[in-house]
Design an enzyme around this catalytic site. Structure first.
Site, PDB file in Angstrom:
ATOM      1  N   GLU A 129       0.817  -1.216   0.000  1.00 23.78           N
ATOM      2  CA  GLU A 129       0.000   0.000   0.000  1.00 23.78           C
ATOM      3  C   GLU A 129       0.857   1.275   0.000  1.00 23.78           C
ATOM      4  OE1 GLU A 129      -2.873  -0.431   3.160  1.00 23.78           O
ATOM      5  OE2 GLU A 129      -3.927  -2.029   2.091  1.00 23.78           O
ATOM      6  N   GLU A 131      -4.617  -8.986  -0.597  1.00 23.96           N
ATOM      7  CA  GLU A 131      -4.970  -8.764   0.812  1.00 23.96           C
ATOM      8  C   GLU A 131      -6.438  -8.395   0.955  1.00 23.96           C
ATOM      9  OE1 GLU A 131      -2.359  -6.287   3.286  1.00 23.96           O
ATOM     10  OE2 GLU A 131      -4.135  -5.645   4.397  1.00 23.96           O
TER      11      GLU A 131
END
Length: 519
Positions: free
Chosen positions: A256, A361
């Protein structure tokens, strides 16, 4: 002595001794605040009844539902006509992406919770996830050093200005909480496990903020010594795991990366935008990996962030031939799926068809972070819905977050407590398989790596029914259907476009997920 032998035999049969004719051990139901969980302990855990031999004219159906069905198996014989209003047509001449598989992450938190249980239960859990008798997971995500699902922030080299990484070492977390369970999973999977690594942050001394936790980027010029050292840090990591007998399939340059600009971010992160990631891959990381025999065949996945970044992120990186030569795939997370429709995945595939899409994820209970909800069907449905939306738009595989957490949803250094497919109650020495676990089974058990997603057309369907279809390598076909309606059942007729008079009639109950396998 007789009792001990019986218990040992039960455990052996439950987790290692299935034949194609074996029956399953049913869910040990416990009603919790939000619904039904399946309780497991050292002597008992539910199992999945094997598929068996699928013959022409017969279908095998598995059902998981809000009302307590957990992978319940039944059989259907075909008919030649149907009055069902909902028609499902499978078209194997229309093919899409190959299936890559399913998996979960080997976090510190997962390992800590595993260590709270006796060895027999640890082995149960690994078998439940990675063996052919369990979920058959083939992917394992491995964080490089600490994440929020650690008890403290740490890197592999916290010695300031160690640009030669002379003090690089794996930590107790790797040696106790990750590596032992990765090795068990490798064995349980029969050698099919594919590992990919992801860092949450560089060592703090390399960052503008001076800490792993919180916003910041690497110090200095993008071709400077901090960036060069960071690229070598990756090589050191893979070589250290190789020395432990573990090799990897892939990596992402950063988890991220867009969170690294958020001044309020509460756990480890490191900022990259798309152009920074492109430059890092093509000038430093790609060449560094190519220079080592341990890392030269690793596949790089870009983005590893929300799909709101698509197609911009691959546009920036994959249109650069030098960077693109090192890249094999595009990784996505699910946390902001409510912002952009899943069709952006198809758009990305159409622009870059040579690069696979992998969901890397997902977890429930993240917004707000409110930990586990034991027995929650709505969270199980979230998973099913996302799997259908993602895989229906060219995503090849789907990887869950922590494979086990405690009753609070941790440990987590930022108190970012979330849910998991398995929740451990260490005090009672038992664990609970959430409905999410069985939803994952509805996909992973019958949609194997190498299967091809094929066409599906649902006629006169309710807006609450959606699904996917696949052609497996053994010639069987798998259809997965989700009914999101809380009240209504739907009569469904399933047939192939090529054989419209071979019909499988069934009813899909409210709040249920069914998987149909036929030949």
């Amino acid at each position: 002595m007789i009792l001990n032998i019986s218990v040992s035999l039960l455990i052996f049969l439950a987790f290692y001794g299935f034949s194609s004719d074996a029956k399953s051990l049913p869910c040990s139901e416990v009603k919790k605040e939000y619904g039904i969980v399946c309780r497991c302990n050292a002597t008992y855990c539910d199992t999945i009844e094997p598929l068996g031999t699928v013959t022409s004219g017969k279908a095998v159906v598995y059902t998981t539902s809000r009302n307590g069905k957990r992978m319940n198996r039944s059989e259907l014989k075909h008919t030649t006509s149907s009055t069902a209003k909902t028609k499902v047509y499978v078209n194997t001449t229309q093919s899409f992406q190959p299936v890559m598989g399913f998996g979960a992450a080997f976090t510190d938190a997962a390992g800590i919770n595993m260590k709270m249980l006796p060895q027999t239960m640890q082995d149960q859990i690994i078998q439940q996830y990675f063996s052919d008798d369990g979920l058959g997971y083939v992917f394992g995500r491995v964080p490089m050093a600490s994440t929020d699902f650690s008890t403290h922030e740490y890197s592999y080299d916290d010695v300031k200005f160690d640009f030669d990484l002379k003090n690089f070492n794996l930590t107790v977390e790797d040696l106790q909480y990750k590596i032992p369970f990765i090795k068990k999973a490798m064995t349980a999977s029969g050698g099919k496990l594919k590992l990919f690594a992801t860092p949450w942050s560089s060592p703090g001394w390399m960052k503008t903020s001076g800490r792993m936790v919180g916003a910041g980027e690497l110090l200095g010029d993008q071709n400077g010594k901090y960036y060069q050292t960071w690229a070598q840090y990756f090589v050191k990591f893979f070589e250290a795991y190789h020395a432990q007998g573990i090799d990897f399939w892939s990596l992402t340059p950063q988890n991220e990366p867009t969170t690294g600009i958020d001044p309020l971010w509460k756990w480890q992160t490191l900022f990259f935008d798309a152009s920074m990631e492109r430059n890092f891959i093509k000038k430093l990381l790609g060449p560094a990996l190519a220079s080592s025999p341990v890392t030269k065949n690793l596949k790089i996945m870009i983005n590893d962030d929300q799909r709101i970044n698509l197609p911009h992120w691959p546009n920036v990186i994959l249109t650069d031939p030098t960077a693109a030569q090192y890249v094999h795939g595009i990784a996505i997370h699910w946390y902001e799926d409510f912002i952009d429709p899943a069709t952006v995945l198809t758009e990305t595939h159409e622009k870059f068809p040579d690069y696979f899409l992998l969901a890397t994820e997902a977890c429930a209970g993240y917004f707000p972070a409110d930990g586990p909800k034991l027995g929650s069907w709505s969270r199980a449905e979230q998973y099913a819905n996302d799997l259908i939306k993602d895989m229906g738009n060219w995503v090849g595989g789907w990887v869950d977050w922590n494979y086990i957490l405690d009753l609070q949803g941790g440990p987590n250094l930022a108190k970012n407590f979330v849910d998991s497919t398995i929740i451990v109650n260490a005090t009672a020495q038992e664990y609970y398989k959430q409905p999410i676990w069985h939803v994952m089974a509805q996909f992973s058990k019958f949609v194997k790596p190498g299967a091809i997603r094929v066409g599906i057309n649902i006629i006169e369907k309710s807006v609450d029914v959606e699904g996917l279809s696949f052609l497996n390598q053994d010639g069987t076909k798998t259809v997965v259907l989700l009914n999101k309606n809380e009240v209504l059942s739907f009569d469904v007729a399933i047939s192939d476009v090529s054989a419209p008079n071979v019909i499988y009639d069934l009813t899909i109950q409210p709040n249920s997920l069914i998987t149909i396998v036929y030949k």
